[in-house]
Design a protein around this motif. Structure first.
Motif, PDB file in Angstrom:
ATOM      1  N   SER A 181       0.776  -1.297  -0.151  1.00 58.64           N
ATOM      2  CA  SER A 181      -0.033  -0.137  -0.007  1.00 58.64           C
ATOM      3  C   SER A 181       0.734   1.148  -0.105  1.00 58.64           C
ATOM      4  CB  SER A 181      -0.796   0.013   1.257  1.00 58.64           C
ATOM      5  OG  SER A 181      -1.852  -0.931   1.318  1.00 58.64           O
ATOM      6  N   PRO A 182       0.411   2.493  -0.397  1.00 56.93           N
ATOM      7  CA  PRO A 182       1.313   3.602  -0.194  1.00 56.93           C
ATOM      8  C   PRO A 182       1.951   3.768   1.225  1.00 56.93           C
ATOM      9  CG  PRO A 182      -0.988   4.306  -1.246  1.00 56.93           C
ATOM     10  CD  PRO A 182      -0.924   2.760  -0.572  1.00 56.93           C
ATOM     11  N   VAL A 183       3.075   4.246   1.033  1.00 55.00           N
ATOM     12  CA  VAL A 183       3.868   4.505   2.205  1.00 55.00           C
ATOM     13  C   VAL A 183       3.972   6.083   2.147  1.00 55.00           C
ATOM     14  CG1 VAL A 183       6.070   4.207   3.682  1.00 55.00           C
ATOM     15  CG2 VAL A 183       4.944   2.336   2.429  1.00 55.00           C
ATOM     16  N   LEU A 184       3.520   6.862   3.272  1.00 54.44           N
ATOM     17  CA  LEU A 184       3.657   8.236   3.292  1.00 54.44           C
ATOM     18  C   LEU A 184       4.841   8.910   4.057  1.00 54.44           C
ATOM     19  CD1 LEU A 184       2.568  11.056   2.663  1.00 54.44           C
ATOM     20  CD2 LEU A 184       1.255  11.003   5.066  1.00 54.44           C
ATOM     21  N   ASP A 216      -1.931  19.092  10.297  1.00 52.78           N
ATOM     22  CA  ASP A 216      -1.136  18.429   9.779  1.00 52.78           C
ATOM     23  C   ASP A 216      -0.933  17.984   8.458  1.00 52.78           C
ATOM     24  OD1 ASP A 216       1.581  16.359  11.049  1.00 52.78           O
ATOM     25  OD2 ASP A 216       0.563  15.533   9.637  1.00 52.78           O
ATOM     26  N   TRP A 217      -0.221  18.447   7.603  1.00 50.84           N
ATOM     27  CA  TRP A 217      -0.255  18.334   6.214  1.00 50.84           C
ATOM     28  C   TRP A 217       0.082  17.056   5.570  1.00 50.84           C
ATOM     29  CZ3 TRP A 217       0.862  23.199   7.836  1.00 50.84           C
ATOM     30  CH2 TRP A 217      -0.200  24.344   7.495  1.00 50.84           C
ATOM     31  N   GLY A 218       1.019  16.217   6.458  1.00 50.97           N
ATOM     32  CA  GLY A 218       1.591  15.068   6.316  1.00 50.97           C
ATOM     33  C   GLY A 218       0.544  13.729   6.544  1.00 50.97           C
ATOM     34  N   SER A 219       0.492  13.221   7.396  1.00 52.58           N
ATOM     35  CA  SER A 219      -0.197  12.094   7.953  1.00 52.58           C
ATOM     36  C   SER A 219      -1.318  12.428   8.584  1.00 52.58           C
ATOM     37  CB  SER A 219       0.602  10.995   8.736  1.00 52.58           C
ATOM     38  OG  SER A 219       1.136  11.677  10.027  1.00 52.58           O
ATOM     39  N   GLY A 220      -1.923  13.626   8.875  1.00 51.36           N
ATOM     40  CA  GLY A 220      -2.988  13.900   9.599  1.00 51.36           C
ATOM     41  C   GLY A 220      -2.951  13.884  10.862  1.00 51.36           C
ATOM     42  N   ILE A 221      -3.716  14.355  11.603  1.00 49.83           N
ATOM     43  CA  ILE A 221      -3.648  14.455  13.206  1.00 49.83           C
ATOM     44  C   ILE A 221      -4.651  13.352  13.407  1.00 49.83           C
ATOM     45  CG2 ILE A 221      -4.641  15.643  15.305  1.00 49.83           C
ATOM     46  CD1 ILE A 221      -3.890  18.101  14.042  1.00 49.83           C
ATOM     47  N   LYS A 223      -4.741  12.181  17.114  1.00 44.16           N
ATOM     48  CA  LYS A 223      -5.435  12.033  18.258  1.00 44.16           C
ATOM     49  C   LYS A 223      -4.911  13.390  19.099  1.00 44.16           C
ATOM     50  CE  LYS A 223      -2.224   9.353  21.077  1.00 44.16           C
ATOM     51  NZ  LYS A 223      -2.282   8.206  22.091  1.00 44.16           N
ATOM     52  N   TYR A 224      -5.830  13.750  19.977  1.00 45.84           N
ATOM     53  CA  TYR A 224      -5.358  14.736  21.028  1.00 45.84           C
ATOM     54  C   TYR A 224      -5.274  14.378  22.375  1.00 45.84           C
ATOM     55  CZ  TYR A 224      -6.576  18.223  17.370  1.00 45.84           C
ATOM     56  OH  TYR A 224      -6.675  19.018  16.221  1.00 45.84           O
ATOM     57  N   SER A 225      -4.482  14.926  23.064  1.00 45.19           N
ATOM     58  CA  SER A 225      -4.097  14.699  24.806  1.00 45.19           C
ATOM     59  C   SER A 225      -4.424  16.164  25.321  1.00 45.19           C
ATOM     60  CB  SER A 225      -3.182  13.640  25.035  1.00 45.19           C
ATOM     61  OG  SER A 225      -3.148  12.687  24.144  1.00 45.19           O
ATOM     62  N   VAL A 226      -4.766  16.113  26.575  1.00 38.81           N
ATOM     63  CA  VAL A 226      -4.784  17.243  27.574  1.00 38.81           C
ATOM     64  C   VAL A 226      -4.351  16.894  28.727  1.00 38.81           C
ATOM     65  CG1 VAL A 226      -6.798  18.173  26.046  1.00 38.81           C
ATOM     66  CG2 VAL A 226      -7.165  16.848  28.172  1.00 38.81           C
ATOM     67  N   GLN A 227      -3.791  17.793  29.286  1.00 40.35           N
ATOM     68  CA  GLN A 227      -3.263  17.645  30.591  1.00 40.35           C
ATOM     69  C   GLN A 227      -3.447  19.211  31.491  1.00 40.35           C
ATOM     70  OE1 GLN A 227       1.051  16.973  31.388  1.00 40.35           O
ATOM     71  NE2 GLN A 227       1.680  18.819  30.527  1.00 40.35           N
ATOM     72  N   GLU A 256      -1.002  14.615  18.243  1.00 37.59           N
ATOM     73  CA  GLU A 256      -0.175  13.633  17.700  1.00 37.59           C
ATOM     74  C   GLU A 256      -0.603  13.173  16.223  1.00 37.59           C
ATOM     75  OE1 GLU A 256       0.709   9.085  18.702  1.00 37.59           O
ATOM     76  OE2 GLU A 256       0.851  10.476  20.281  1.00 37.59           O
ATOM     77  N   ASN A 257       0.433  13.160  15.002  1.00 38.16           N
ATOM     78  CA  ASN A 257       0.082  12.853  13.836  1.00 38.16           C
ATOM     79  C   ASN A 257       0.045  11.090  13.630  1.00 38.16           C
ATOM     80  OD1 ASN A 257       2.613  12.255  13.402  1.00 38.16           O
ATOM     81  ND2 ASN A 257       3.255  13.856  12.215  1.00 38.16           N
ATOM     82  N   GLY A 258      -0.335  10.878  12.301  1.00 41.54           N
ATOM     83  CA  GLY A 258      -0.521   9.542  12.041  1.00 41.54           C
ATOM     84  C   GLY A 258       0.880   8.861  12.116  1.00 41.54           C
TER      85      GLY A 258
END
Length: 170
Positions: free
Chosen positions: A42-45, A83-88, A90-94, A136-138
């Motif tokens: 499959s494609p590898v980014l 994130d223009w590459g692999s996309g976001i 998830k998010y985390s908060v503290q 965090e991105n992909g």
């Protein structure tokens, strides 16, 4: 299963950030007449950059507030993380103490939500706290941003009301 590590850059391939590549694996049997088979992946980014941090507000209402009455919850809302590459992924908060930097509530995964209220806290009256958002991105690269601090009011001083305590008149 046979695993052979391969680093494209070590083998003279100059991969470009943001581009997709396909990997072809060929297995050849040289015992007897040569037989081979190939497989294309499959494609590898290629993504070598973390997400870009956007705007973080210190309330779930997507506005900055100077102070709040609740001592058990702190919220945040965030916009414009990209994130223009692999996309976001998830998010985390503290939550941290704005003065000491001490972590009050460690990073908590909130998926792809862009606002979140952290509950079950024991925040001190008069103290200032901040929410940090991590995107965090992909491929696992991350970037963090922190909202402006919010001051926790005491139970005796509701928002919008200020009193002088201990003043004597003669």
């Amino acid at each position: 299963n046979i695993s052979v590590p391969f680093n494209a850059e070590d083998n003279g391939c100059a991969l470009m950030d943001g581009r997709q590549y396909w990997v072809t694996v060929r297995a050849t049997n040289t015992a007897g007449p040569p037989l081979s088979t190939s497989f294309v992946s499959s494609p590898v980014l290629v993504d070598s950059t973390p997400p870009r941090v956007g705007r973080i507000y210190n309330s779930v209402g997507c506005e900055d507030v100077a102070e709040q009455a609740s001592r058990s919850a702190l919220g945040a809302c965030w916009t414009d993380f990209v994130d223009w590459g692999s996309g976001i992924s998830k998010y985390s908060v503290q939550v941290v103490d704005a003065l000491t930097g001490e972590v009050v509530a460690p990073f908590r995964d909130v998926g792809l939500a862009t606002k979140f209220e952290i509950t079950g806290l024991e925040l001190a009256s008069g103290a200032r706290y901040q929410v940090t958002v991590k995107a965090e991105n992909g491929i696992g690269l991350a970037a963090e941003g922190t909202a402006t601090a919010v001051r926790i009011l005491g139970q005796e001083t509701p928002p919008g009301r200020r009193e002088l305590i201990g003043v004597q008149y003669e």
